[in-house]
Design a protein around this motif. Structure first.
Motif, mmCIF file in Angstrom:
data_model
loop_
_atom_site.group_PDB
_atom_site.id
_atom_site.type_symbol
_atom_site.label_atom_id
_atom_site.label_comp_id
_atom_site.label_asym_id
_atom_site.label_seq_id
_atom_site.Cartn_x
_atom_site.Cartn_y
_atom_site.Cartn_z
ATOM 1 N N THR A 76 0.810 -1.219 0.000
ATOM 2 C CA THR A 76 0.000 0.000 0.000
ATOM 3 C C THR A 76 0.841 1.265 0.000
ATOM 4 O O THR A 76 0.291 2.355 -0.125
ATOM 5 C CB THR A 76 -0.926 0.035 1.234
ATOM 6 N N GLN A 123 1.633 -8.942 4.305
ATOM 7 C CA GLN A 123 0.219 -8.755 4.016
ATOM 8 C C GLN A 123 -0.618 -9.802 4.740
ATOM 9 O O GLN A 123 -0.315 -10.997 4.666
ATOM 10 C CB GLN A 123 -0.023 -8.841 2.507
ATOM 11 N N ASP A 160 1.416 -6.162 11.457
ATOM 12 C CA ASP A 160 0.308 -5.853 12.358
ATOM 13 C C ASP A 160 0.289 -6.943 13.421
ATOM 14 O O ASP A 160 0.057 -8.121 13.125
ATOM 15 C CB ASP A 160 -1.005 -5.833 11.567
ATOM 16 N N ARG A 396 -7.534 4.447 10.119
ATOM 17 C CA ARG A 396 -8.048 3.417 9.224
ATOM 18 C C ARG A 396 -8.099 3.992 7.818
ATOM 19 O O ARG A 396 -8.473 5.146 7.626
ATOM 20 C CB ARG A 396 -9.449 2.986 9.644
ATOM 21 N N TYR A 398 -9.454 4.045 3.892
ATOM 22 C CA TYR A 398 -10.601 3.723 3.056
ATOM 23 C C TYR A 398 -10.317 4.146 1.627
ATOM 24 O O TYR A 398 -9.917 5.284 1.371
ATOM 25 C CB TYR A 398 -11.871 4.418 3.573
ATOM 26 N N SER A 399 -10.514 3.227 0.696
ATOM 27 C CA SER A 399 -10.303 3.535 -0.714
ATOM 28 C C SER A 399 -11.210 4.688 -1.130
ATOM 29 O O SER A 399 -12.406 4.709 -0.801
ATOM 30 C CB SER A 399 -10.603 2.311 -1.580
ATOM 31 N N CYS A 562 -10.291 -5.365 -5.798
ATOM 32 C CA CYS A 562 -10.392 -4.632 -4.536
ATOM 33 C C CYS A 562 -11.436 -5.295 -3.649
ATOM 34 O O CYS A 562 -12.523 -5.649 -4.112
ATOM 35 C CB CYS A 562 -10.774 -3.168 -4.784
ATOM 36 N N ASP A 564 -12.169 -7.899 0.030
ATOM 37 C CA ASP A 564 -11.746 -8.855 1.052
ATOM 38 C C ASP A 564 -10.530 -9.652 0.607
ATOM 39 O O ASP A 564 -10.557 -10.348 -0.413
ATOM 40 C CB ASP A 564 -12.910 -9.794 1.359
ATOM 41 N N ASP A 607 -5.956 -4.159 -4.277
ATOM 42 C CA ASP A 607 -6.118 -3.346 -3.072
ATOM 43 C C ASP A 607 -7.022 -4.161 -2.154
ATOM 44 O O ASP A 607 -8.247 -4.077 -2.242
ATOM 45 C CB ASP A 607 -6.741 -1.998 -3.419
ATOM 46 N N TYR A 609 -7.964 -6.069 1.765
ATOM 47 C CA TYR A 609 -7.910 -5.792 3.198
ATOM 48 C C TYR A 609 -8.620 -6.888 3.975
ATOM 49 O O TYR A 609 -9.325 -7.700 3.382
ATOM 50 C CB TYR A 609 -8.542 -4.436 3.509
#
Length: 609
Positions: A76, A123, A160, A396, A398-399, A562, A564, A607, A609
Motif C-alpha cells: 500500500t 500482508q 500488524d 483506518r 478507506y479507498s 479490490c 476482502d 487493493d 484488506y
C-alpha cells in the motif's frame, strides 16, 4: 510527450511539479511547445557545461563514496515510504544511494557485494506484497544467489501484531539472507501499525553502522534526517496534512446505500476538502483518525476500577487517552504477554506457550481487550501500567470512491459498517461506528490522503481495464470510472460487482447503469449470492467469461481487484490463474509466471484488506 498526463509515477517529477507542468502545457500551442523544447535543451546544455566544470577531485570523491541499496517490498506504500526516508537519510550522510523495488530485483543484482537496507511489509497473515512475490520465491528457492559476508544487510519488517504471523516476511528475509551467506550488520526491527518512530530509530542505527563499517565520511548531519513525516508526503502537495496533523474535513453527506431488507449497512460518505489544498488520484485512500466509542471506554475504566481523570503525564488524562490515543479493542500478542505477567494467570500463561499457538488463535477470535480483563482480572492496577502495553490507535484507510477531477473540493468514501455479537457482547468497528453513529452532516472528521502507487489507472487512456470489486470493493472503481469519463478515455471498461441481494445491495446501481448506457462501462457482470439457492460469486462470473477475459489480457488490459483479502481475492486469483492456464495452453508454473509478469508490469494490481 507521453500519452496521458504527467504524474509522479511516470516521471522523475514530484506530484506537485507534475500537476503544475500539466496545467502550463495545456495552455501552449504546438509552436510554443516546439520553442519551449529548444529552450529547455539549451538550459540542459548549460547545466552540462557547469557540471563538466566540476573538479576531477570532487568527481572522484563522489564516486568513491560507498553505495547503499535500499530494497523494498510494498503493498500500500508504507514500506516504500520508509524506504524513501532511508534513502534521503543516507544521502544526507554522504552515501551514494540506489533505491530498488523487489519487483525489479533479480539474481544478477547480487553478483557484486551489496550494502543492503531491506524494508518489507507482510500482508494479512503471512503473505509477501504482490510485487515482491517473485523475489520472495527466488530467494527461498533452489535458484537463490550464493552470498558472502561482503554483502551486508539489515531488515526492517512492517506488520500488524494482531495477526499470528506478525512481520513474517521481514523475518523470513532476515533469516534467508543470513543463511545464503550475507552478513547482518544490525538486528532486524519489527514494526507494528504505529511504525514511524521505530523506523526512524532503525534508519539512524543502520546508517551509523554503515558509516563505521565502510569508513565513509559523513557528508551531512543526521539531525532532522529521519523526520516522522513520510518522504512520499514531503514530495507532494499533501505534506501539510498527515496522520499526526490531519485536516478537519466537514461531513457533507452520509447516505445509507443498502436498501430495505439488507442485512448489511453500507454508507456513502462525502467529505469537504475546501481550503485544504489536498489532492488525490484514483486508487489512493483516505486515512481517518477515529475515536473509540465513549461507552466502551467507560466500561473499560469501570472494569479496571480506575479514575477516569488519572494522570498519564504531560497533562494527559486516562479517559481522554483511551478515547483518542490508544487501541482498546484489538488483541495483540504484546498486550497478552504484558497481561500474562500482570495477572500471573496459569491459563493465560499456558495459552501463550508456543505449543498452544493454535488454541490461542481460536480463543482470541471474536474477543477484545475487555474480555481478557474480565477473564483474567488484575487487582489494583494503575493507569500507567495498564496503558503501557496498548499500542497507538492507528488511522483506518478507506479507498477513495471519487475522482478529484470530477469533484475537486470533495472526497467520497464507501464504508461498510461493522456490527456483530460474540461471547455475549455487542461489538463494532472502531472507525465505521464512529462514522455511522457519532458523526453527522456538519461535523468534522480528521483525515489525510494516503497515496497508493501500486493501485493506479494505466497512463494510456486507450488501455482497457477489468475491475473486480464486490461489496465495498466497488469504491476505487467508482473513482476509476469517474476519472475516465472526465478524461474522455477511450479504453474499454469491464466491471465485475457482487454482493448479497440485487434489490438491497446493488451499490451505486443507478450510476453504474448510467455509465453502461453512455458506453463508458462497456461490460457489467454482477453476482448476487443470496438471490438463488446456490450461492454465486464474482469468481464464478469470471469463469463464465473465460475466453473474453483472456482476450482482453492479451490485448493489454490491466486487471484490478479490490475487497476482502482473506477469501475473495484468493478465489479471484485462482480463477484468473485457471483462465490464463486453460486459454493460454500453459502448465501451472507457466500460468503463475504469466500472472507474476502482469504484476511486475503493474497490469495486475490488488487493493485488498
Amino acid at each position: 510527450m507521453p500519452q496521458g498526463p504527467l504524474l509522479d509515477t511516470n516521471s522523475p517529477l514530484s506530484a506537485a511539479q507534475a500537476q503544475r507542468l500539466n496545467e502550463a502545457l495545456a495552455e501552449l500551442s504546438v509552436d510554443q511547445m516546439t520553442w519551449l523544447s529548444g529552450y529547455l535543451a539549451g538550459l540542459s546544455n548549460q547545466g552540462g557545461m557547469h557540471s563538466a566544470s566540476l573538479s576531477a577531485q570532487d568527481a572522484a570523491a563522489s564516486s568513491a563514496q560507498p553505495e547503499i541499496v535500499v530494497l523494498y517490498g510494498s503493498q500500500t506504500g508504507n514500506a516504500e515510504g520508509v524506504a524513501e526516508q532511508a534513502r534521503d537519510s543516507a544521502k544526507a550522510r554522504g552515501f551514494n544511494v540506489r533505491m530498488a523495488d523487489m519487483a525489479d530485483f533479480g539474481k544478477k543484482e547480487f553478483k557484486a557485494p551489496l550494502n543492503l537496507m531491506v524494508v518489507v511489509s507482510t500482508q494479512g497473515d503471512g503473505d509477501p506484497p504482490d510485487t515482491a512475490e517473485g523475489f520472495y520465491e527466488l530467494m527461498h528457492g533452489r535458484k537463490a544467489p550464493k552470498l558472502t559476508d561482503d554483502t551486508h544487510f539489515s531488515v526492517l519488517a512492517l506488520g500488524d501484531s494482531s495477526y499470528d504471523q506478525y512481520c513474517k516476511i521481514g523475518k523470513d528475509f532476515d533469516a534467508r539472507l543470513e543463511a545464503l551467506g550475507a552478513r547482518r550488520i544490525h538486528d532486524r526491527a519489527d514494526c507494528d501499525v504505529d511504525y514511524e518512530d521505530a523506523a526512524e530509530r532503525w534508519i539512524d542505527a543502520v546508517l551509523e553502522r554503515y558509516i563505521t563499517l565502510t569508513g565513509a565520511e559523513s557528508g551531512g548531519s543526521s539531525a532532522g534526517a529521519g523526520q516522522a513525516i513520510p518522504a512520499t508526503d514531503l514530495e507532494s502537495a499533501n505534506s501539510i496534512y498527515w496522520k499526526k496533523n490531519p485536516f478537519q474535513a466537514e461531513v457533507l453527506e452520509s447516505i445509507v446505500l443498502s436498501g430495505r431488507g439488507s442485512d448489511k449497512e453500507t454508507h456513502h460518505i462525502e467529505l469537504s476538502l475546501e481550503g485544504s489544498g489536498l489532492t488525490f488520484e484514483p486508487g489512493d485512500a483516505v486515512g481517518i483518525v477515529p475515536q473509540n466509542d465513549p461507552a466502551h471506554v467507560d466500561e473499560l475504566i469501570d472494569m479496571l476500577r480506575m479514575d477516569a481523570d488519572s494522570e498519564l503525564g504531560e497533562g494527559r488524562r486516562l479517559r481522554d487517552a483511551l478515547l483518542s490515543e490508544f487501541e482498546i479493542t484489538t488483541l495483540t500478542r504484546p498486550f497478552l504477554e504484558h497481561w500474562s505477567e500482570l495477572s500471573d494467570a496459569a491459563e493465560l500463561r499456558r495459552l501463550m506457550d508456543q505449543e498452544s499457538r493454535d488454541e490461542l488463535r481460536d480463543w482470541i477470535d471474536g474477543r477484545h481487550i475487555v474480555d481478557v480483563i474480565e477473564h483474567f482480572p488484575v487487582e489494583g492496577i494503575d493507569a500507567h501500567t495498564f496503558t503501557q502495553a496498548l499500542r497507538k490507535l492507528p488511522p483506518r484507510l478507506y479507498s477513495i470512491a471519487s475522482s478529484f477531477e470530477a469533484a475537486p473540493d470533495e472526497v467520497h468514501l464507501t464504508v461498510g459498517i461493522v456490527r456483530y455479537e460474540t461471547h455475549g457482547r455487542a461489538r463494532g468497528g472502531v472507525t465505521t461506528t464512529y462514522l455511522a453513529d457519532r458523526v453527522q452532516a456538519g461535523d468534522t472528521v480528521p483525515i489525510y490522503i494516503d497515496r497508493n502507487k501500486n493501485f493506479k489507472l494505466p497512463h494510456d487512456d486507450d488501455t482497457p481495464i477489468v475491475m473486480v470489486g464486490p461489496g465495498t470493493g466497488i469504491a476505487p472503481f467508482r473513482a476509476f470510472l469517474q476519472e475516465r469519463e472526465e478524461r474522455g478515455a477511450k479504453g474499454r471498461n469491464w466491471l465485475f460487482f457482487g454482493d448479497r441481494r440485487f434489490r438491497s445491495d446493488f451499490l451505486y446501481q443507478t450510476e453504474l447503469l448510467n455509465w453502461r448506457k453512455k458506453g463508458i462501462l462497456n461490460r457489467l457482470d454482477v453476482a448476487f449470492s443470496r438471490d438463488q439457492q446456490e450461492k454465486v460469486y464474482v469468481q464464478q462470473r469470471m469463469r463464465e467469461n473465460t475466453v473474453d477475459i483472456y482476450t482482453w489480457l492479451q490485448e493489454g488490459a490491466h486487471f484490478y481487484v479490490c475487497g476482502d483479502g482473506e477469501r475473495m481475492a484468493a478465489d479471484v486469483h485462482r480463477a484468473l490463474l485457471d483462465i490464463v492456464r486453460d486459454q493460454g495452453g500453459l502448465d501451472e508454473d507457466a500460468a503463475q509466471e504469466y500472472l507474476r509478469e502482469l504484476q511486475q508490469a503493474k497490469r495486475y494490481q490488488r487493493d485488498v484488506y
